[in-house]
Design an enzyme around this catalytic site. Structure first.
Site, PDB file in Angstrom:
ATOM      1  CG  ASP A 133      -9.245 -48.168  -7.213  1.00  0.00           C
ATOM      2  OD1 ASP A 133      -9.636 -47.647  -6.164  1.00  0.00           O
ATOM      3  OD2 ASP A 133      -8.075 -48.510  -7.397  1.00  0.00           O
ATOM      4  CD  GLU A 167      -6.132 -45.475  -1.500  1.00  0.00           C
ATOM      5  OE1 GLU A 167      -5.878 -46.522  -0.895  1.00  0.00           O
ATOM      6  OE2 GLU A 167      -6.049 -45.386  -2.739  1.00  0.00           O
ATOM      7  CD  GLU A 168      -5.560 -45.296  -6.486  1.00  0.00           C
ATOM      8  OE1 GLU A 168      -4.588 -46.020  -6.236  1.00  0.00           O
ATOM      9  OE2 GLU A 168      -6.687 -45.730  -6.756  1.00  0.00           O
TER      10      GLU A 168
END
Ligand SMILES: *[C@@H]1O[C@H](CO)[C@@H](O)[C@H](O)[C@H]1NC(C)=O
Ligand SMILES: *[C@@H]1O[C@H](CO)[C@@H](O)[C@H](O)[C@H]1NC(C)=O
Length: 383
Positions: A133, A167-168
């Protein structure tokens, strides 16, 4: 995949800065010579560079050099100063020649969750933070792009590559970037771990904070005060026993009691208490779920303040490509952030059950299969 947070205002403000085009010199990377394939070398280089959200400067520099060395035009967008003192964080857009408006956008994110785990190769497994990820997606997307370009199957105006930071912890970057660029695409392919299947949808997300205001006092005389923790607990208990909206496709809407805080000492009546809860929404608009939650909390009969956070319902994703198994996932993505009536696909190597864990890893063959998968998706989208 994304954790639930309030919109990151500073981040949004910084994204408003103008884009700039920079041409970079090719880089020298010994790994490119020593590793067994360009794909594995690229994946290794990406995973080796720590890029926890806020620390994306170095990995972005690496990617900018790499993509420039592949004779791509690379645009960068400053997203404000890094949290590690190493310089500006940057989103990256790359494309062939001068045509930044492309039919298809292929995209993923270059930040990871903490903490950093070193790259390690164990037989046919590759371990390390971000190996799944989402650097597994980034490396295989780029490789698929390169292989199709070498074969003359894609050219100027066909495919853009977009790699974003942050994004996280929010992911607002993607929609903002698209707005800034003034670009629209026919199709967008998002890279996140989907076990090499095509995601046909993901749950929505939301959340709320319950606050109780009581009255402090000596714990020996509870009748003189009002305990805020004792006010919140029955509401949470009610929520545990409430059936929330569900659907065949997405299963149950679930709640996670993430934090409970309150009080100052065991022998003082707690004056304040607070519970933060995240939701994974399996059916309908968030407003309907929020009503069920409010009704349950009211049933507990305490005077509580409830504030709902930004939310969205389940997200349908296109999965009409022959040859792919499909999957429904429970995590949030950038997909609802990128407005537009474009087709959208979600695909990538590795499983979400490994992502964010201390044993994040995937197989070499997962990466190789993902390159084939992305090539099939790109060719399908351009047909
Ligand atoms: C680099 O890309 C441009 C634009 O597609 C192309 O005209 C040029 O021939 C390429 N140069 C090399 C060395 O491949
Ligand atoms: C949904 O919740 C019900 C209980 O309320 C449970 O019986 C069922 O197994 C759950 N479904 C899924 C898919 O987890």
């Amino acid at each position: 995949m994304k954790l639930l947070k309030l919109p990151h205002l500073l981040y949004l403000a910084n994204l408003a800065s103008a884009t700039s085009i920079k041409y970079q010199q090719p880089i020298h990377d010994p790994a490119l010579q020593s590793s067994s394939s360009p794909l594995l070398a690229l994946h290794k280089s990406l995973v080796e560079i720590e890029s926890i959200t806020g620390h994306e400067h170095d990995v972005a520099q690496y990617l900018i050099s790499y993509l420039s060395s592949q004779n791509l035009t690379v645009e960068t967008q400053d997203v404000g100063p890094g949290l590690d003192g190493r310089g500006t964080r940057q989103n990256i857009l790359a494309y062939i020649g001068k045509q930044r408006k492309t039919k298809l956008l292929v995209s993923s994110h270059i930040d990871t969750v903490p903490p950093f785990w070193e790259y390690a190769r164990q037989g046919d497994e590759i371990w390390g933070r971000g190996s799944v990820d989402a650097k597994g997606s980034v490396a295989t997307q780029i490789t698929a792009f390169e292989e199709l370009r070498e074969k003359g199957k894609i050219g100027e105006g066909d495919v853009g590559l977009l790699f974003v930071v942050g994004e996280e912890t929010g992911g607002e970057g993607k929609s903002q970037l698209a707005n800034d660029l003034g670009l629209k695409w026919d199709t967008v392919i998002f890279g996140e771990p989907t076990e090499l299947k095509l995601a046909s949808g993901h749950k929505g997300i939301g959340g709320f904070v319950i606050t109780a205001k009581g009255k402090a006092g000596h714990s020996g005389y509870p009748e003189l005060g009002k305990n805020a923790i004792s006010m919140i607990v029955p509401a949470l208990n009610e929520l545990l026993n409430t059936q929330l909206p569900w659907s065949e496709k997405y299963g149950n809407t679930t709640l996670n009691f993430g934090t409970i805080e309150g009080g100052v000492a065991a022998n003082v009546i707690a004056e304040e208490a607070r519970a933060a809860v995240s939701m994974r929404i399996a059916s309908g608009e968030p407003a309907a779920v929020e009503k069920v939650i409010l009704d349950a909390i009211q049933k507990a009969g305490e005077e509580l303040d409830v504030k709902f956070l930004a939310s969205y319902g389940p997200v349908h994703i296109d999965s009409d490509v022959p040859g792919f198994e499909t999957i429904v996932v429970n995590y949030g993505t950038d997909i609802p952030n990128l407005k537009g009536d474009n087709k959208r696909y979600l695909y990538g190597p590795g499983t979400i059950l490994m992502a964010h864990s201390d044993h994040e890893h995937l197989k070499v063959s997962d990466l190789e299969t993902a390159v084939k998968g992305y090539k099939a998706l790109i060719e399908h989208a351009l047909k």
